[in-house]
Design a protein around this motif. Structure first.
Motif, PDB file in Angstrom:
ATOM      1  N   SER A 156      18.931  32.177  76.647  1.00 52.68           N
ATOM      2  CA  SER A 156      18.729  31.808  78.051  1.00 52.68           C
ATOM      3  C   SER A 156      18.738  30.291  78.208  1.00 52.68           C
ATOM      4  CB  SER A 156      17.420  32.390  78.570  1.00 52.68           C
ATOM      5  OG  SER A 156      17.447  33.810  78.570  1.00 52.68           O
ATOM      6  N   ALA A 157      18.090  29.590  77.275  1.00 55.36           N
ATOM      7  CA  ALA A 157      18.105  28.124  77.317  1.00 55.36           C
ATOM      8  C   ALA A 157      19.535  27.598  77.246  1.00 55.36           C
ATOM      9  CB  ALA A 157      17.267  27.558  76.175  1.00 55.36           C
ATOM     10  N   ALA A 158      20.357  28.220  76.413  1.00 53.62           N
ATOM     11  CA  ALA A 158      21.757  27.814  76.303  1.00 53.62           C
ATOM     12  C   ALA A 158      22.479  27.973  77.643  1.00 53.62           C
ATOM     13  CB  ALA A 158      22.447  28.631  75.217  1.00 53.62           C
ATOM     14  N   LEU A 159      22.255  29.093  78.309  1.00 56.31           N
ATOM     15  CA  LEU A 159      22.904  29.341  79.595  1.00 56.31           C
ATOM     16  C   LEU A 159      22.394  28.380  80.673  1.00 56.31           C
ATOM     17  CD1 LEU A 159      22.977  33.218  79.433  1.00 56.31           C
ATOM     18  CD2 LEU A 159      24.986  31.742  79.693  1.00 56.31           C
ATOM     19  N   PHE A 160      21.104  28.050  80.645  1.00 60.97           N
ATOM     20  CA  PHE A 160      20.569  27.085  81.606  1.00 60.97           C
ATOM     21  C   PHE A 160      21.172  25.701  81.367  1.00 60.97           C
ATOM     22  CE2 PHE A 160      16.575  29.905  81.613  1.00 60.97           C
ATOM     23  CZ  PHE A 160      17.017  30.624  82.717  1.00 60.97           C
ATOM     24  N   LEU A 161      21.336  25.319  80.105  1.00 58.28           N
ATOM     25  CA  LEU A 161      21.954  24.031  79.797  1.00 58.28           C
ATOM     26  C   LEU A 161      23.393  23.994  80.284  1.00 58.28           C
ATOM     27  CD1 LEU A 161      20.510  23.463  76.213  1.00 58.28           C
ATOM     28  CD2 LEU A 161      20.127  21.963  78.179  1.00 58.28           C
ATOM     29  N   GLU A 162      24.115  25.078  80.065  1.00 58.26           N
ATOM     30  CA  GLU A 162      25.501  25.140  80.541  1.00 58.26           C
ATOM     31  C   GLU A 162      25.533  25.018  82.051  1.00 58.26           C
ATOM     32  OE1 GLU A 162      28.909  26.613  82.414  1.00 58.26           O
ATOM     33  OE2 GLU A 162      26.995  27.698  82.442  1.00 58.26           O
ATOM     34  N   TYR A 163      24.616  25.672  82.734  1.00 57.67           N
ATOM     35  CA  TYR A 163      24.547  25.628  84.198  1.00 57.67           C
ATOM     36  C   TYR A 163      24.361  24.197  84.695  1.00 57.67           C
ATOM     37  CZ  TYR A 163      22.430  26.385  88.854  1.00 57.67           C
ATOM     38  OH  TYR A 163      22.114  26.341  90.188  1.00 57.67           O
ATOM     39  N   HIS A 164      23.570  23.414  83.964  1.00 57.24           N
ATOM     40  CA  HIS A 164      23.304  22.031  84.352  1.00 57.24           C
ATOM     41  C   HIS A 164      24.296  21.053  83.728  1.00 57.24           C
ATOM     42  CE1 HIS A 164      19.593  22.469  86.693  1.00 57.24           C
ATOM     43  NE2 HIS A 164      19.262  23.433  85.858  1.00 57.24           N
ATOM     44  N   GLY A 165      25.294  21.561  83.027  1.00 55.15           N
ATOM     45  CA  GLY A 165      26.339  20.696  82.484  1.00 55.15           C
ATOM     46  C   GLY A 165      25.919  19.870  81.295  1.00 55.15           C
ATOM     47  N   VAL A 166      24.965  20.368  80.503  1.00 56.28           N
ATOM     48  CA  VAL A 166      24.483  19.638  79.332  1.00 56.28           C
ATOM     49  C   VAL A 166      25.064  20.257  78.056  1.00 56.28           C
ATOM     50  CG1 VAL A 166      22.453  18.929  78.021  1.00 56.28           C
ATOM     51  CG2 VAL A 166      22.337  19.058  80.522  1.00 56.28           C
ATOM     52  N   PRO A 167      25.841  19.504  77.272  1.00 54.95           N
ATOM     53  CA  PRO A 167      26.363  20.040  76.004  1.00 54.95           C
ATOM     54  C   PRO A 167      25.220  20.351  75.037  1.00 54.95           C
ATOM     55  CG  PRO A 167      27.570  18.081  76.680  1.00 54.95           C
ATOM     56  CD  PRO A 167      26.353  18.162  77.559  1.00 54.95           C
ATOM     57  N   PHE A 168      25.424  21.372  74.214  1.00 55.15           N
ATOM     58  CA  PHE A 168      24.375  21.785  73.288  1.00 55.15           C
ATOM     59  C   PHE A 168      25.001  22.481  72.082  1.00 55.15           C
ATOM     60  CE2 PHE A 168      25.250  25.394  75.969  1.00 55.15           C
ATOM     61  CZ  PHE A 168      25.263  26.463  75.083  1.00 55.15           C
ATOM     62  N   VAL A 169      24.204  22.622  71.046  1.00 58.94           N
ATOM     63  CA  VAL A 169      24.513  23.485  69.911  1.00 58.94           C
ATOM     64  C   VAL A 169      23.333  24.416  69.727  1.00 58.94           C
ATOM     65  CG1 VAL A 169      24.804  23.594  67.403  1.00 58.94           C
ATOM     66  CG2 VAL A 169      26.038  21.859  68.721  1.00 58.94           C
ATOM     67  N   LEU A 170      23.604  25.694  69.583  1.00 61.51           N
ATOM     68  CA  LEU A 170      22.559  26.678  69.277  1.00 61.51           C
ATOM     69  C   LEU A 170      22.806  27.209  67.881  1.00 61.51           C
ATOM     70  CD1 LEU A 170      21.116  29.544  71.436  1.00 61.51           C
ATOM     71  CD2 LEU A 170      22.009  30.049  69.158  1.00 61.51           C
ATOM     72  N   ILE A 171      21.778  27.178  67.049  1.00 63.82           N
ATOM     73  CA  ILE A 171      21.883  27.762  65.722  1.00 63.82           C
ATOM     74  C   ILE A 171      20.892  28.906  65.583  1.00 63.82           C
ATOM     75  CG2 ILE A 171      22.679  25.596  64.683  1.00 63.82           C
ATOM     76  CD1 ILE A 171      19.867  25.348  63.409  1.00 63.82           C
ATOM     77  N   GLU A 172      21.294  29.917  64.817  1.00 67.03           N
ATOM     78  CA  GLU A 172      20.458  31.097  64.570  1.00 67.03           C
ATOM     79  C   GLU A 172      20.754  31.561  63.155  1.00 67.03           C
ATOM     80  OE1 GLU A 172      18.297  34.025  63.948  1.00 67.03           O
ATOM     81  OE2 GLU A 172      17.991  33.208  65.964  1.00 67.03           O
ATOM     82  N   LYS A 173      19.709  31.689  62.331  1.00 69.23           N
ATOM     83  CA  LYS A 173      19.935  32.053  60.937  1.00 69.23           C
ATOM     84  C   LYS A 173      20.415  33.481  60.766  1.00 69.23           C
ATOM     85  CE  LYS A 173      15.058  33.121  59.949  1.00 69.23           C
ATOM     86  NZ  LYS A 173      13.896  32.766  59.110  1.00 69.23           N
ATOM     87  N   ARG A 174      20.114  34.346  61.737  1.00 66.74           N
ATOM     88  CA  ARG A 174      20.661  35.703  61.696  1.00 66.74           C
ATOM     89  C   ARG A 174      22.144  35.663  62.028  1.00 66.74           C
ATOM     90  NH1 ARG A 174      17.936  38.765  66.228  1.00 66.74           N
ATOM     91  NH2 ARG A 174      18.230  36.728  67.201  1.00 66.74           N
ATOM     92  N   THR A 175      22.851  36.643  61.544  1.00 64.74           N
ATOM     93  CA  THR A 175      24.279  36.710  61.872  1.00 64.74           C
ATOM     94  C   THR A 175      24.536  37.538  63.118  1.00 64.74           C
ATOM     95  OG1 THR A 175      24.533  38.617  60.386  1.00 64.74           O
ATOM     96  CG2 THR A 175      25.001  36.426  59.478  1.00 64.74           C
ATOM     97  N   GLY A 176      23.538  38.255  63.592  1.00 67.42           N
ATOM     98  CA  GLY A 176      23.690  39.077  64.784  1.00 67.42           C
ATOM     99  C   GLY A 176      22.398  39.143  65.556  1.00 67.42           C
ATOM    100  N   GLY A 177      22.392  39.942  66.617  1.00 67.56           N
ATOM    101  CA  GLY A 177      21.227  40.060  67.472  1.00 67.56           C
ATOM    102  C   GLY A 177      20.156  40.958  66.895  1.00 67.56           C
ATOM    103  N   SER A 178      19.095  41.134  67.644  1.00 70.59           N
ATOM    104  CA  SER A 178      17.983  41.973  67.227  1.00 70.59           C
ATOM    105  C   SER A 178      18.408  43.435  67.157  1.00 70.59           C
ATOM    106  CB  SER A 178      16.828  41.817  68.221  1.00 70.59           C
ATOM    107  OG  SER A 178      15.804  42.752  67.961  1.00 70.59           O
ATOM    108  N   THR A 179      17.981  44.123  66.110  1.00 76.68           N
ATOM    109  CA  THR A 179      18.233  45.563  66.012  1.00 76.68           C
ATOM    110  C   THR A 179      17.108  46.375  66.620  1.00 76.68           C
ATOM    111  OG1 THR A 179      17.237  45.588  63.793  1.00 76.68           O
ATOM    112  CG2 THR A 179      19.633  45.309  63.917  1.00 76.68           C
ATOM    113  N   LEU A 180      15.958  45.734  66.820  1.00 83.10           N
ATOM    114  CA  LEU A 180      14.810  46.405  67.427  1.00 83.10           C
ATOM    115  C   LEU A 180      14.831  46.188  68.937  1.00 83.10           C
ATOM    116  CD1 LEU A 180      12.178  45.276  64.814  1.00 83.10           C
ATOM    117  CD2 LEU A 180      12.722  47.660  65.303  1.00 83.10           C
ATOM    118  N   PRO A 181      14.427  47.210  69.709  1.00 86.25           N
ATOM    119  CA  PRO A 181      14.421  47.047  71.166  1.00 86.25           C
ATOM    120  C   PRO A 181      13.495  45.920  71.642  1.00 86.25           C
ATOM    121  CG  PRO A 181      14.266  49.355  70.565  1.00 86.25           C
ATOM    122  CD  PRO A 181      14.095  48.577  69.293  1.00 86.25           C
TER     123      PRO A 181
END
Length: 538
Positions: A20-45
């Motif tokens: 969500s932070a990434a999308l808010f930054l894009e909305y405001h025109g701020v370049p960013f990098v997002l890193i996540e050590k997982r290779t995919g999303g959450s498997t738990l609901p």
């Protein structure tokens, strides 16, 4: 070691809040990098309910329809809601939730609606949207170490191949979860309460349509001689989360292999030979933590990194997304040069009290019947302290030190009427009910005028020229808007990019002081500067 890349903002963590932070930054025109050590999303609901206020935030991003379309197919059968309890799912009975349902009446008017969409389904949507919009998302990349200084953060990153690189960011957003290595590295302490319960979250595939025979629920409490569990629906047919209570003084996750988990799930279902496939499992507890600091120089904590508590009420992810929304417009303003660093100090002042309220309300839901507003001989005090979800998530007021012209008052209001420090009231402003007053602010400020707006239009033009701050003016038909806000013809609300009222024309805001007001709100003038004096000296 590769050359050092520079980016305005580095986000560490690719869960719901980080995305969500990434999308808010894009909305405001701020370049960013997002890193996540997982290779995919959450498997738990995990998180399941997207609160109305959160959907409003997605609406501002232009992704509300995409989220609601996914939510429309999340439940394969039946409906979502209700509560049951019993010795097993096979024999559980529905609880009378008359008082609980009454608390949901008279929701705060909004252009959006609550939706049911588990985290495992929402995360991929946010990931796809962020990439579609040009976001630099790097899954399978972890933060090895970082060095924070007064002028930025230098981060050392490592991908799955072992390649190490460095990245320099003006600001770092820590969305790295409840354990937050970043928070721990900074030595940030917090307000804590010990856990009341410990659970294993066992996500399973098991077709329960015949067992339930048309009964649907949000949560079901199971207590029998073999297991104590809380069952949460994911799709209402064959995917469920069984939260199995355990004693960490006697056992831990290693004592619950897949086979034992499946047996305990069958005991909770009440059908010993039913097919159960364990898809994922993890341990969690109901302990409370709210960080003492949300900011350390150029590093900001958001979501679970800043606050952790029980999921009752669904306040965790929703509060975290609101954190990011509050922070990002302020970062964007500072990075653009239209705001001073003092604006960033308001992030903790505004968001930390909200986390404490959410944690307290979740704590009140520890006992199952209390969670659903059912009176018992022992819970009168807790029921009296409960607040409605609408109150917690929509009808709150930021502290007077963070907004223009606000008067000290209660942290919550009965109805949003344009009070300084509250979310701007919702009214449809076109006959097709597609544009709401909530839609008018963002990505810049907005002045919402009751009726005639000539004086405010001139003031807005001058303010933009003097400050460079993006600001629009909207003339609203008097009638219902005047009745809702209490503002006369020509009266106005000054609304921040996040939709919160920063000033009212009947509380020391005038066309002649608009420029000074914007400077003060954005941390360019000291907060104790009088607007009249600032306007005269401008």
């Amino acid at each position: 070691m590769t050359s050092t890349q520079h980016v305005p903002v580095l986000i560490v963590g690719g869960g719901l809040v980080g995305l969500s932070a990434a999308l808010f930054l894009e909305y405001h025109g701020v370049p960013f990098v997002l890193i996540e050590k997982r290779t995919g999303g959450s498997t738990l609901p995990r998180s399941r309910g997207v609160h109305t206020r959160t959907v409003e935030l997605f609406r501002q991003l232009g992704i509300e329809n995409r989220v609601q379309q996914a939510a429309a197919t999340a439940l394969k059968a039946g409906r979502f809601g209700g509560a049951m309890r019993g010795a097993s799912l096979a024999t559980a009975e529905r609880l009378d939730l008359a008082n609980f349902m009454k608390s949901l009446e008279n929701p705060e008017p909004s252009p959006s609606t609550f939706c049911f969409l588990p985290q495992a389904q929402l995360e991929p949507i946010l990931t796809e949207l962020a990439r579609e919009r040009g976001g630099d998302l790097r899954f399978g990349v972890e933060l090895c170490e970082f060095e924070a200084a007064a002028d930025g953060v230098v981060a050392t990153l490592r991908d799955q191949s072992g390649t190490v690189s460095t990245l320099r960011a003006d600001y770092l957003i820590a969305a790295d979860g409840a354990g937050s290595p970043i928070r721990q590295a900074l030595g940030i302490t917090g307000w804590e309460l010990p856990p009341t319960h410990h659970y294993l979250n066992v996500f399973v595939r098991a077709d329960l349509t015949e067992v339930l025979d048309g009964r649907t629920f949000s949560q079901c409490e199971i207590v029998n001689d073999t297991v104590r569990a809380l069952v949460l629906t994911k799709n209402n047919t064959d995917e469920w989360s069984f939260h199995l209570e355990y004693d960490p003084a006697r056992t831990d996750l290693t004592d619950y292999p897949v086979q034992r988990c499946a047996e305990l799930v069958r005991a909770a279902i009440g059908v010993p030979d039913i097919a159960v496939e364990v898809l994922a499992r993890t341990a969690w507890d109901t302990g409370v933590f709210v960080a003492d600091e949300y900011r350390r120089d150029r590093v900001f904590l958001v979501g679970d990194a800043a606050h952790r508590h029980a999921p009752w009420g669904g306040y965790g992810a929703n509060t975290g997304i609101a954190d990011a929304h509050n922070l990002i417009w302020k970062l964007a303003s500072v990075l653009s040069g239209t705001a001073g660093p003092a604006l960033l100090d308001t992030y903790q002042a505004e968001r930390r009290p909200r986390a404490i309220v959410a944690a307290e309300q979740a704590r009140l839901g520890t006992e199952f019947t209390t969670r659903y507003g059912i009176e018992t001989p022992d819970n009168a005090a807790d029921l009296a302290r409960q607040l409605s979800t609408n109150t917690v998530m929509s009808r709150y007021r930021y502290d007077s030190t963070a907004v223009l012209g606000a008067r000290p008052g209660a942290p919550h209001v009965d109805l949003l009427t344009g009070q300084a420090g509250t979310r701007v009231p919702h009214l449809w402003i076109d006959s097709s009910q597609r544009i709401s007053t909530v839609d008018l602010p963002g990505p810049g400020f907005a002045v919402l005028v009751t009726g005639a707006s000539a004086a405010w239009r001139d003031a807005v033009a001058e303010a933009h020229w003097e400050t460079g701050i993006d600001i629009t003016v909207h003339a609203l038909p008097a009638g219902e808007w005047a009745a809702r806000t209490g503002l006369p013809e020509g009266g106005a609300l000054l609304v921040r990019p996040d939709g919160f009222v920063a000033g009212r024309s009947d509380e020391d805001l005038y066309p002649s002081t608009l420029t000074a007001a914007l400077r003060r709100i954005n941390g360019v003038l000291p907060s104790d500067t009088t607007l009249l004096g600032a306007a005269v000296g401008a």
